[in-house]
Design an enzyme around this catalytic site. Structure first.
Site, PDB file in Angstrom:
ATOM      1  N   TYR A  80       0.735  -1.176  -0.022  1.00  0.00           N
ATOM      2  CA  TYR A  80      -0.319   0.073   0.404  1.00  0.00           C
ATOM      3  C   TYR A  80       0.430   1.454   0.159  1.00  0.00           C
ATOM      4  O   TYR A  80       1.590   2.038   0.899  1.00  0.00           O
ATOM      5  CB  TYR A  80      -0.818   0.203   1.316  1.00  0.00           C
ATOM      6  N   VAL A 200     -18.139  -0.398   0.726  1.00  0.00           N
ATOM      7  CA  VAL A 200     -18.397   0.791  -0.231  1.00  0.00           C
ATOM      8  C   VAL A 200     -19.750   0.447  -1.823  1.00  0.00           C
ATOM      9  O   VAL A 200     -20.330   1.209  -1.346  1.00  0.00           O
ATOM     10  CB  VAL A 200     -16.989   1.450  -1.227  1.00  0.00           C
ATOM     11  N   ARG A 222     -22.504 -17.403  -5.678  1.00  0.00           N
ATOM     12  CA  ARG A 222     -22.427 -18.100  -4.142  1.00  0.00           C
ATOM     13  C   ARG A 222     -23.445 -18.648  -3.824  1.00  0.00           C
ATOM     14  O   ARG A 222     -24.107 -18.830  -4.710  1.00  0.00           O
ATOM     15  CB  ARG A 222     -22.085 -17.086  -2.759  1.00  0.00           C
ATOM     16  N   TYR A 290     -11.431   2.477  -8.326  1.00  0.00           N
ATOM     17  CA  TYR A 290     -11.280   2.475  -6.644  1.00  0.00           C
ATOM     18  C   TYR A 290     -10.683   1.377  -5.893  1.00  0.00           C
ATOM     19  O   TYR A 290     -10.213   1.883  -4.940  1.00  0.00           O
ATOM     20  CB  TYR A 290     -12.689   3.171  -5.650  1.00  0.00           C
ATOM     21  N   GLY A 291     -10.722  -0.257  -6.562  1.00  0.00           N
ATOM     22  CA  GLY A 291     -10.342  -1.326  -6.203  1.00  0.00           C
ATOM     23  C   GLY A 291      -9.686  -1.989  -6.440  1.00  0.00           C
ATOM     24  O   GLY A 291      -9.644  -1.988  -7.599  1.00  0.00           O
ATOM     25  N   GLY A 292      -8.472  -3.374  -5.963  1.00  0.00           N
ATOM     26  CA  GLY A 292      -8.676  -3.771  -7.045  1.00  0.00           C
ATOM     27  C   GLY A 292      -8.820  -4.944  -6.571  1.00  0.00           C
ATOM     28  O   GLY A 292      -7.230  -5.845  -6.049  1.00  0.00           O
ATOM     29  N   PHE A 315      -9.672   6.808  -8.601  1.00  0.00           N
ATOM     30  CA  PHE A 315      -9.783   7.408  -7.261  1.00  0.00           C
ATOM     31  C   PHE A 315      -9.931   7.117  -5.715  1.00  0.00           C
ATOM     32  O   PHE A 315      -9.432   5.822  -5.699  1.00  0.00           O
ATOM     33  CB  PHE A 315     -12.230   7.762  -6.931  1.00  0.00           C
TER      34      PHE A 315
END
Ligand SMILES: NC(=O)c1ccc[n+]([C@@H]2O[C@H](COP(=O)([O-])OP(=O)(O)OC[C@H]3O[C@@H](n4cnc5c(N)ncnc54)[C@H](OP(=O)(O)O)[C@@H]3O)[C@@H](O)[C@H]2O)c1
Length: 390
Positions: A80, A200, A222, A290-292, A315
């Site tokens: 990070y 989020v 799922r 905004y995420g991976g 972002f």
């Protein structure tokens, strides 16, 4: 053996013969980066606990609640951009280590304020860290710089839990900014997102509903899919599909005939799932990553760029908060955003994502607390954890 929660050390005499006291605090610390359950260990160390034993500008904070966010785990792994704050610590047995306390988000209560260099803060105030990396939040107590803290106004605390405040700055705020800052959404417009059951994602659903926007929510398949779909619809989701269903002709047809544009796409996954989702964004719309979570890259077919003018943006909430430094207008916007979110929580229009509470008791055997922290700080399916402190 049961220990006293705040074990006071014997009086220590300073060179000027003034009495100094200390309390024993516990903290989840790592001395090197690596897999969180392997490298994080719970330590005990002594902290000053009176106004005159704190350094100028410092406050002693008793933590109330602190979540385990994916970025906290990335930070401990060393992947990070915001590094943990490594510092020398004296342990209770007198040995020294150089380590960083895990966690970046949380809320604490001020216990003591230094006699010099602190204004506008008093014991009993709730505080949240001003920026990620300011201090580690996975601890019973910490000594922090007052300049690195925001005070949560007392009126904002009414009708909300400490865990709501602890989780305010990252996930709900990210959803809030993404819905506000990337398009002029009009009532009835759609937003499509993956990872829709994440913290989020759930915040996006609830804020969008509150502001009159509609959401198409993509989750992974799922066994209990129907239950999850029902849960997300209960939060206000309009459409909930799996990433596989996005390729079905029936779903494609449904998304082509919505009667309103899909102006924004929010991505926290990457890879094929994101590519499939991006194809549904309306011409001129924006994909905000905004995420991976899949650790796969985001790819975009040339045709989407040329013929549909889809724009790809990123972002990062930390970058947005960094822009608050020295910008009173943005600082005020952050405060207004947090106040707004907590008001919605109070009014029952917004709920913090389901969290597994990891109750950290300073009277429990240290080995038990070590197990608690290792379980909470592990990647894997299941609810996200939040530490609460006795
Ligand atoms: N840019 C920013 O400022 C910012 C702010 C907040 C969060 N984030 C990022 O946003 C992401 C979500 O954070 P959060 O705290 O909301 O997460 P969370 O509540 O812990 O939820 C994690 C989500 O990721 C999904 N997921 C996990 N592994 C996956 C994989 N291999 N492939 C696809 N999906 C996967 C989970 O789906 P399942 O239920 O199917 O496992 C779940 O929807 C993280 O990457 C986080 O770092 C970024």
């Amino acid at each position: 053996m049961v220990r006293s929660p705040l074990v006071r050390s014997p009086l220590v005499r300073s060179p000027v013969l003034r009495c100094r006291r200390a309390l024993t605090a516990q903290a989840a610390v790592y001395t090197e980066t690596g897999s969180p359950p392997d490298v994080v260990r719970v330590i005990e160390r002594e902290l000053p606990d009176t106004a005159d034993s704190l350094g100028a500008g410092q406050v002693l904070v008793r933590m109330l609640a602190a979540p385990v966010n994916p970025s906290d785990l990335n930070q401990i792994e060393g992947t990070y951009p915001v590094r943990g704050r490594f510092a020398s610590m004296t342990l209770r047995d007198g040995s020294e280590i150089s380590g960083a306390v895990g966690g970046n988000e949380g809320v604490g209560e001020i216990v003591a304020v230094a006699t010099r260099g602190v204004s506008g803060m008093q014991p009993g105030d709730w505080v949240i860290p001003r920026r990620a990396g300011e201090f580690g939040t996975w601890c019973t107590h910490t000594v922090a710089s007052a300049s690195g803290l925001h005070v949560v106004p007392r009126a904002w605390r009414e009708g909300v839990r400490a865990t709501d405040v602890a989780c305010l700055k990252v996930n709900p705020s990210t959803a809030y900014r993404m819905l506000r800052d990337f398009a002029e959404l009009r009532a009835g417009d759609y937003v499509i997102q993956n990872g829709a059951n994440s913290g989020v994602g759930r915040a996006v659903i609830q804020l969008a509903r509150h502001w009159g926007f509609r959401t198409i929510n993509v989750v992974r398949d799922r066994p209990q899919l129907a239950a999850l779909q029902q849960e997300l619809r209960g939060l206000g989701a309009d459409i909930v599909v799996t990433d596989r269903q996005l390729g079905d002709e029936g779903v494609k047809q449904q998304l082509r005939s919505l009667g309103a544009p899909i102006r924004l796409g929010f991505n926290c996954v990457g890879g094929r799932a994101t590519l499939q989702m991006t194809k549904h964004i309306s011409a001129g719309g924006t994909l905000v990553s905004y995420g991976g979570m899949s650790r796969q890259p985001v790819t975009m077919p040339t045709s989407l760029l040329l013929f549909r003018d889809i724009c790809a943006r990123g972002f990062w909430m930390n970058r947005w908060y960094a822009g608050c430094e020295g910008d009173p207008a943005r600082e005020a916007a952050a405060a207004a955003m947090w106040q707004d979110i907590l008001r919605l929580v109070r009014e029952g229009a917004f709920s913090t994502q389901p969290l597994a509470e990891a109750r950290w008791s300073a009277t429990a055997p240290l080995a038990d607390t070590q197990g608690l922290v290792a379980r909470a700080a592990a990647w894997g399916p299941g609810a996200k954890h939040v530490f609460t402190f006795d």
